[in-house]
Design an enzyme around this catalytic site. Structure first.
Site: not given
Ligand SMILES: *Cc1c(COP(=O)(O)O)cnc(C)c1O
Length: 385
Positions: A177, A105
């Site tokens: 993630d 990301y």
């Molecule tokens: C959007 C996103 C983030 C960051 O999150 P926010 O809520 O925008 O701070 C991190 N990892 C992935 C895969 C994302 O899609």
């Protein structure tokens, strides 16, 4: 309150875990506790709540539920996914090293490179779907291996079980993630990971009406250290947003099923369309890691990418012509979104990195929503013609 979660299925736990009727009134739905502080009956004597940065009953209910769904004991809700990631990096110290998957990301990449690298934490990036790639990056200062699977926007998978074994043997912890699949389709802790991060802005909340993040772990030491950092750094989620996330968890299973059904239909449609060069969706047998996808996850989610034939002009034409799909960043909401990673979500990557990864002007990313399937296909049809 003890609740015998293990014996129930995902949907039951999503609706009930951490959500017993309110002890004061019997309210079936967890109230939104809009309070910063809590009364003591005598100094130091209270009902377990002192100050809402430390604990808030609405936030605790959401944290308990989402941890339960990920198969973990500890959950921490944050004001955004990025501050969840920031708090995780605060588990490290100067000189520590993190190995990351290469097409992560863009906001996480920016956080690592522009905020934490100047403070003395080092990051290396590699295509961790390749055998031997992780081993080549590990050193005696490596503390975290940071994975996204599927990755963003190229939908590359990594073998979480295999990489966790390699990382653990080297004394590193594994962060996954899990934003793209949610615990409904992928449970990294069961696969061997130590920490799971979500941007709850995406599928967990699912309605594109808030920004949030959550971190879960089943490791007691990490849980205690994160509890300290969560309270001390204070990047917590507010009660109203925690309420909305808790409410959204109740429909996570049905939403994820609907996202997947529509994404599969869109992927299949695009794959056969003459204006489309290549579709990347882990649920298609043509995905290079289709076998791993079927082994590691219980479904393929609602995200897909494709390369259109032609150049930026063709991509722009398509993106301007879609009517139900909205041209917008973000993902994971009930409405369908489409975007251009090179210009939009991944603009902060250096040009040579984008080129190396394959993020070019023909690449389109879609977050397939849960609208009527025929309407989505008709929209794509008119925009591609
Ligand atoms: C959007 C996103 C983030 C960051 O999150 P926010 O809520 O925008 O701070 C991190 N990892 C992935 C895969 C994302 O899609």
């Amino acid at each position: 309150m003890q609740w015998p979660e293990e014996q129930f299925g995902f949907e039951t736990r999503a609706i009930h875990a951490g959500q017993a009727p309110d002890p004061a009134t019997g309210a079936v739905i967890t109230p939104v506790y809009m309070t910063s502080t809590y009364a003591h009956t005598s100094p130091g004597e209270h009902k377990g709540y002192e100050y809402s940065r430390s604990h808030n009953p609405t936030r605790s209910a959401f944290e308990t539920c989402v941890a339960n769904l990920e198969g973990a004991r500890y959950g921490f809700a944050f004001a955004s996914g990025c501050v969840g990631a920031t708090t995780l990096i605060h588990l490290l110290k100067q000189g520590d090293h993190v190995v990351c998957c290469d097409d992560m990301y863009g906001g996480t990449y920016r956080l690592f490179e522009q905020v934490f690298r100047p403070k003395g934490i080092t990051f290396s990036y590699a295509d961790l779907s390749v055998d031997g790639a992780l081993e080549a990056q590990l050193n005696d200062r490596t503390r975290f291996v940071w994975l996204e699977s599927p990755s963003n926007p190229l939908m590359k998978l990594v073998d979480i079980t295999r990489l966790s074994q390699i990382a653990h043997a080297a004394g590193a912890r594994v962060v996954v993630d899990n934003t793209f699949l949610s615990p409904y389709f992928q449970k990294p802790i069961e696969l061997g990971a130590d920490l799971v991060l979500h941007s709850t802005t995406k599928y967990i909340n699912g309605h594109s009406d808030l920004i949030g993040g959550v971190v879960v772990t089943d490791d007691q030491d990490l849980g205690e250290r994160l509890s300290f950092l969560h309270n001390t750094i204070g990047g917590i989620q507010g009660a109203m947003d925690a309420y909305l996330c808790l409410r959204s968890l109740k429909t996570l299973a049905v939403r994820m099923q609907a996202h997947q059904t529509n994404a599969m239909a869109v992927a299949t449609y695009l794959q056969d369309h003459p204006a489309v060069d290549r579709v990347i969706y882990p649920g298609l047998a043509s995905h290079p890691q289709y076998d791993l996808a079927c082994r590691q996850t219980t479904g393929h989610g609602g995200m897909l990418s494709c390369y259109l034939k032609g150049d930026l002009a063709q991509a722009r034409h398509f993106l301007e012509k879609v009517r139900i799909f909205t041209l917008a960043e973000s993902l994971g909401g009930v409405e369908s979104l489409v975007e251009h990673p090179a210009i939009m979500t991944h603009a902060s990557l250096p040009a040579e990195v984008k080129l190396k990864l394959g993020i070019n002007d023909s690449l389109i990313r879609m977050s397939v929503g849960i609208e009527t399937q025929a309407d989505l296909l008709a929209d794509l049809d008119q925009a591609l013609s």
